[in-house]
Design a protein around this motif. Structure first.
Motif, PDB file in Angstrom:
ATOM      1  N   GLU A  10       0.825  -1.205   0.000  1.00 53.02           N
ATOM      2  CA  GLU A  10       0.000   0.000   0.000  1.00 53.02           C
ATOM      3  C   GLU A  10       0.864   1.262   0.000  1.00 53.02           C
ATOM      4  N   VAL A  11       1.889   1.295   0.843  1.00 51.79           N
ATOM      5  CA  VAL A  11       2.758   2.469   0.900  1.00 51.79           C
ATOM      6  C   VAL A  11       3.506   2.653  -0.418  1.00 51.79           C
ATOM      7  N   MET A  12       4.032   1.553  -0.963  1.00 48.36           N
ATOM      8  CA  MET A  12       4.792   1.663  -2.210  1.00 48.36           C
ATOM      9  C   MET A  12       3.884   2.055  -3.379  1.00 48.36           C
ATOM     10  N   ALA A  13       2.661   1.540  -3.385  1.00 46.44           N
ATOM     11  CA  ALA A  13       1.729   1.922  -4.449  1.00 46.44           C
ATOM     12  C   ALA A  13       1.408   3.408  -4.376  1.00 46.44           C
ATOM     13  N   GLU A  14       1.227   3.927  -3.147  1.00 48.46           N
ATOM     14  CA  GLU A  14       0.979   5.357  -2.978  1.00 48.46           C
ATOM     15  C   GLU A  14       2.165   6.168  -3.497  1.00 48.46           C
ATOM     16  N   ALA A  15       3.371   5.614  -3.354  1.00 44.02           N
ATOM     17  CA  ALA A  15       4.572   6.300  -3.817  1.00 44.02           C
ATOM     18  C   ALA A  15       4.801   6.125  -5.308  1.00 44.02           C
ATOM     19  N   GLY A  16       3.964   5.330  -5.973  1.00 43.92           N
ATOM     20  CA  GLY A  16       4.083   5.135  -7.404  1.00 43.92           C
ATOM     21  C   GLY A  16       5.040   4.041  -7.809  1.00 43.92           C
ATOM     22  N   THR A  17       5.316   3.103  -6.904  1.00 45.27           N
ATOM     23  CA  THR A  17       6.245   2.038  -7.226  1.00 45.27           C
ATOM     24  C   THR A  17       5.692   0.697  -6.776  1.00 45.27           C
ATOM     25  N   THR A  18       6.441  -0.371  -7.035  1.00 44.55           N
ATOM     26  CA  THR A  18       6.005  -1.714  -6.672  1.00 44.55           C
ATOM     27  C   THR A  18       7.146  -2.459  -5.985  1.00 44.55           C
ATOM     28  N   ILE A  19       6.776  -3.474  -5.215  1.00 42.27           N
ATOM     29  CA  ILE A  19       7.759  -4.361  -4.601  1.00 42.27           C
ATOM     30  C   ILE A  19       7.979  -5.530  -5.557  1.00 42.27           C
ATOM     31  N   VAL A  20       9.223  -5.717  -5.971  1.00 44.12           N
ATOM     32  CA  VAL A  20       9.518  -6.726  -6.997  1.00 44.12           C
ATOM     33  C   VAL A  20      10.168  -7.975  -6.425  1.00 44.12           C
ATOM     34  N   GLY A  21      10.447  -7.982  -5.135  1.00 41.99           N
ATOM     35  CA  GLY A  21      11.065  -9.160  -4.537  1.00 41.99           C
ATOM     36  C   GLY A  21      11.464  -8.878  -3.110  1.00 41.99           C
ATOM     37  N   GLY A  22      12.236  -9.821  -2.531  1.00 42.70           N
ATOM     38  CA  GLY A  22      12.684  -9.618  -1.165  1.00 42.70           C
ATOM     39  C   GLY A  22      13.047 -10.914  -0.491  1.00 42.70           C
ATOM     40  N   HIS A  23      13.313 -10.841   0.798  1.00 41.81           N
ATOM     41  CA  HIS A  23      13.705 -11.998   1.586  1.00 41.81           C
ATOM     42  C   HIS A  23      13.044 -11.916   2.964  1.00 41.81           C
ATOM     43  N   THR A  24      12.783 -13.076   3.550  1.00 44.82           N
ATOM     44  CA  THR A  24      12.245 -13.135   4.911  1.00 44.82           C
ATOM     45  C   THR A  24      13.076 -14.109   5.737  1.00 44.82           C
ATOM     46  N   SER A  25      13.098 -13.886   7.042  1.00 46.85           N
ATOM     47  CA  SER A  25      13.730 -14.818   7.975  1.00 46.85           C
ATOM     48  C   SER A  25      13.134 -14.567   9.348  1.00 46.85           C
ATOM     49  N   GLN A  26      13.455 -15.442  10.274  1.00 50.70           N
ATOM     50  CA  GLN A  26      13.038 -15.255  11.651  1.00 50.70           C
ATOM     51  C   GLN A  26      14.273 -15.012  12.508  1.00 50.70           C
ATOM     52  N   GLY A  27      14.147 -14.124  13.481  1.00 48.71           N
ATOM     53  CA  GLY A  27      15.281 -13.779  14.321  1.00 48.71           C
ATOM     54  C   GLY A  27      14.845 -13.381  15.704  1.00 48.71           C
ATOM     55  N   ALA A  28      15.712 -12.636  16.398  1.00 51.93           N
ATOM     56  CA  ALA A  28      15.441 -12.276  17.793  1.00 51.93           C
ATOM     57  C   ALA A  28      14.348 -11.227  17.914  1.00 51.93           C
ATOM     58  N   GLU A  29      14.223 -10.344  16.910  1.00 49.27           N
ATOM     59  CA  GLU A  29      13.238  -9.278  16.982  1.00 49.27           C
ATOM     60  C   GLU A  29      12.842  -8.868  15.574  1.00 49.27           C
ATOM     61  N   THR A  46      12.631  -6.796  12.370  1.00 45.05           N
ATOM     62  CA  THR A  46      13.419  -5.809  11.638  1.00 45.05           C
ATOM     63  C   THR A  46      12.878  -5.760  10.222  1.00 45.05           C
ATOM     64  N   ILE A  47      12.560  -4.566   9.739  1.00 39.27           N
ATOM     65  CA  ILE A  47      11.956  -4.404   8.422  1.00 39.27           C
ATOM     66  C   ILE A  47      12.772  -3.393   7.632  1.00 39.27           C
ATOM     67  N   GLY A  48      13.129  -3.764   6.394  1.00 33.04           N
ATOM     68  CA  GLY A  48      13.905  -2.867   5.566  1.00 33.04           C
ATOM     69  C   GLY A  48      13.515  -2.960   4.104  1.00 33.04           C
ATOM     70  N   PHE A  49      13.918  -1.947   3.349  1.00 31.92           N
ATOM     71  CA  PHE A  49      13.620  -1.891   1.916  1.00 31.92           C
ATOM     72  C   PHE A  49      14.830  -1.358   1.161  1.00 31.92           C
ATOM     73  N   THR A  50      15.074  -1.946   0.013  1.00 30.99           N
ATOM     74  CA  THR A  50      16.039  -1.411  -0.936  1.00 30.99           C
ATOM     75  C   THR A  50      15.245  -0.817  -2.085  1.00 30.99           C
ATOM     76  N   ILE A  51      15.511   0.444  -2.407  1.00 29.72           N
ATOM     77  CA  ILE A  51      14.676   1.163  -3.366  1.00 29.72           C
ATOM     78  C   ILE A  51      15.538   1.763  -4.469  1.00 29.72           C
ATOM     79  N   LEU A  52      15.104   1.560  -5.675  1.00 25.92           N
ATOM     80  CA  LEU A  52      15.718   2.168  -6.849  1.00 25.92           C
ATOM     81  C   LEU A  52      14.811   3.287  -7.340  1.00 25.92           C
ATOM     82  N   GLY A  53      15.402   4.472  -7.584  1.00 20.40           N
ATOM     83  CA  GLY A  53      14.616   5.611  -8.030  1.00 20.40           C
ATOM     84  C   GLY A  53      15.183   6.237  -9.288  1.00 20.40           C
TER      85      GLY A  53
END
Length: 712
Positions: free
Chosen positions: A502-521, A523-530
């Motif tokens: 939703e946030v990326m669509a509002e910004a005019g872009t899309t999420i094209v991939g990514g990675h998930t894992s489980q850890g101690a807490e 943590t959310i991050g994004f790599t963005i090309l503009g």
């Protein structure tokens, strides 16, 4: 060995922040159920206590005294608090639907949303009147009315005890203001019919003393902007309140739960017709022992509810039974600091009764304010040197407050072949004939709500692209979830990715991939090309004479640090989160006239201004009193509390003035505003930013005193 945190396996959803749920949260904080994740959803970050409403309306209590702070209570209980309104419940899929479109899954749920005294079938009510319930919006509407001056004309519809208390409170408040006032109490039947005759007589006498006119056996036909029509009579009224009875929430009808006159029918265990879904307080109808709608029952239901929720979450039977008392003490406010008491047919009144009521009410509210202090785990007797100093008695901040300080960062980069100067917000790439910008960023958990965390992290990462005057083109996501059962991990990931898209669509872009894992807490991050439409805006273009423009207030690091320790007021936290999740896309486009620009994040406003000065070989004058602050930031800055990165940020400008307001210049921000050096000829951009809804401010100017920041 280090203690391992236990993973979540079951979800408990508390719908509403009523008295029962508030007490459940407090008790949960004292003794939680390992493996159970708790979510509470309420339309506001606070929940008003009904017992003190008349005193608040009369002017005896301020608004803070009236409200239970669910954000602080949720932090104490280890629960996530979602500010939103539930409008639907799928009891088969076990999913709650919120007004903003969110869907929250659960295993066990409880409903404590109170009632409404709205009158949807009364012509003109929706447009020109306010229901007494929910209490929060009603109290706010009355406070706004009291800001006026001159004669006041008030009408209260509903001649029960609640309507009488409200009428008396309003009459007293207007008398304190010295305003000529008319207060009318309108009842379609016999007023105060629910009280014993002796108590009703005393209450009628109090209404007469306060100048409240009672209209009985009278139907309200219509409400207009300045009047209430009753029969052939028209009552002039500038403020109209509905206090007639209690209506259930309309969405109950689509849940499939058994209802009684629209209220959720519950048995002696407070469980509804669907196993694992409970209801309590005014929104519930106790089928085995019906009682009137009164907060005293909700309070006494809380221990039974807590036990039964824990049993269902543990997969066990053995539920407890709630047995309501036959009668309860009624203490009715009489406007002034006096009260009328009634129990078992006995009636008494006087100022001493008010003091008794005041003591009961304050004692109840103190249960939510005098929460045990959250402290760091005790250090082992044997520990490495410096560990005690690093912890300093407070938890590590989340968000940008957890980042590495600028001095350490620049030193490490310089030693590994980088530059000693702080770099731009994103890397500039040339791809064919196009100029591209690339950035990556992530945040460790700052709030327990995965959906809000995602929005924060997304806006924070997008800020690097917008600070270059570029438009985001594509993004990848990197998500670390705390260890939990796969079913809960799937639920959480759906919330995270729904918010991210939703946030990326509002910004005019899309999420094209990514990675998930489980850890101690979390943590959310994004790599963005503009893509830069023109030459990217960097840190090195500022010129003497440029005006400094800031698009968001500062103070988020301190407010969220306080929230992590249960010390921030819920309204402050909610306000900070609204600013932090506000898109900077439109502001970035308006600020493409800037010579230099950055987003204000971990190094604080002064630190990021310093980065512009170092790269542009200029100085700056910062106007301290013109820097906008988030609500609550200055109050917190007057305490000893500071975000984790504060001391390192402040050391970068050692000659900065002392004091709470100056300290906020070094507060690490998460998803902060854009800081731009704008040519003076383009200063009308401020008006355009404000027209677009940004609280933009002119906070200083660029000077020719290289490397010097003067704070005035």
């Amino acid at each position: 060995m280090q203690e391992m945190s236990l993973p979540y396996t079951r979800d408990l959803l508390l719908i509403g922040g009523g008295h029962s749920h508030a007490l459940v949260l407090r008790m949960w904080g004292m003794s939680d159920l390992p493996g159970a994740r708790v979510t509470v959803v309420n339309p506001e970050p606070t929940a008003p206590y009904s017992g003190m409403l008349p005193g608040h309306l009369a002017g005896h209590y301020d608004r803070r005294a009236l409200d239970i702070d669910l954000v602080q209570l949720g932090r104490f209980a280890g629960a996530r608090v979602v500010v939103g309104r539930v409008i639907g419940l799928d009891t088969e899929a076990r999913v709650a639907r919120l007004e903003d479109g969110r869907r929250i899954a659960f295993d066990v749920a409880s409903i404590d949303v109170g009632v409404t005294s709205d009158m949807p079938t009364l012509p003109g009510f929706a447009e020109h009147a306010v229901p007494a319930k929910p209490l929060g919006p009603f109290a706010s509407a009355w406070a706004r009315f009291l800001e006026d001056s001159g004669p006041a004309k008030v009408a209260v519809i509903g001649g029960g005890v609640a309507g009488a208390e409200i009428s008396l409170a309003m009459a007293h408040a207007l008398a304190l203001q010295g305003r000529p006032a008319e207060v009318h109490l309108v009842e379609r039947d016999r007023a105060l019919s629910g009280l014993p005759p002796r108590s009703a007589t005393h209450l009628r006498a109090a209404l007469a003393r306060m100048g409240v006119t009672v209209h009985e056996d009278t139907d309200v036909q219509k409400i207009t902007e300045n009047a209430v029509r009753i029969g052939d009579q028209v009552l002039e009224a500038d403020f109209v309140c509905g206090a007639a009875g209690a209506r259930p929430q309309e969405w109950f009808g689509d849940t499939g739960l058994n209802l009684q006159n629209g209220f959720v029918a519950v048995g002696p265990t407070l469980e509804s017709s669907v196993t694992g879904i409970f209801a309590t307080g005014d929104c519930a109808h106790m089928t085995a022992s019906p009682r009137p709608k009164a907060g005293v029952y909700a309070v006494r239901q809380a221990p039974v509810l807590l036990h039964n929720l824990r049993q269902r979450l543990s997969g066990k039977d053995g539920l407890k039974t709630y047995r309501p008392q036959r009668d309860y003490l009624k203490l009715i406010s009489l406007g002034e600091k006096a009260a009328l008491g009634d129990r078992f047919g006995m009636t008494f009144q006087g100022k001493w009764a008010w003091r008794w009521k005041d003591h009961i009410d304050r004692s109840f509210m103190n249960r939510f304010r005098d929460l045990p202090t959250m402290t760091q785990p005790a250090l082992p007797q044997a520990h490495a040197d410096g560990l005690a100093d690093l912890l300093a008695g407070k938890p590590l901040c989340g968000g940008c407050g957890a980042k590495v300080g600028q001095e350490a960062l620049m030193a490490a980069l310089a030693e590994t072949g980088g530059t000693a100067l702080p770099g731009d917000d994103a890397a500039v790439l040339t791809v064919g004939a196009e100029r591209m910008v690339l950035s990556t960023d992530h945040l460790r958990e700052i709030v327990r709500d995965p959906e809000v965390m995602t929005r924060l992290a997304a806006h924070h990462a997008l800020g690097d692209i917008w600070a270059m005057g570029a438009e985001p083109l594509s993004a990848t996501a990197n998500i670390v979830l705390p260890q939990m059962a796969s079913r809960l991990a799937g639920r959480t990931l759906r919330e995270v990715m729904s918010a991210a898209h939703e946030v990326m669509a509002e910004a005019g872009t899309t999420i094209v991939g990514g990675h998930t894992s489980q850890g101690a807490e979390m943590t959310i991050g994004f790599t963005i090309l503009g893509r830069a439409h023109d030459t990217p805006i960097t840190l090195d273009g500022a010129r003497p004479g440029d005006i400094l423009v800031l698009t968001k207030p500062v103070g988020s690091g301190l407010i969220m640090a306080a929230e992590m320790q249960g010390l921030a007021e819920g309204d402050w936290v909610a306000g900070a989160l609204r600013h932090m999740t506000r898109s900077q896309g439109a502001a970035s486009r308006l600020l493409r006239v800037a010579h230099a620009m950055t987003d204000v994040t971990g190094f604080g406003l002064a630190g990021h201004l310093r980065n512009i000065c170092l790269n542009s070989a200029v100085g700056a004058e910062l106007w301290l009193d013109d820097v906008p602050l988030l609500d609550g930031a200055l109050e917190l800055a007057g305490t000893d509390l500071r975000a984790s990165l504060f001391a390192e940020n402040r050391a970068l400008v050692p000659d900065a003035p002392a004091g709470p307001r100056a300290d906020l210049l070094f507060d690490p921000q998460t998803a902060g505003g854009l800081l731009a050096a704008v040519p003076e000829a383009e200063l009308d951009v401020l008006d355009r930013l404000r027209d677009a809804g940004y609280p933009a401010a002119e906070i200083g100017r660029i000077t020719d005193r290289v490397g010097q920041i003067s704070i005035v």
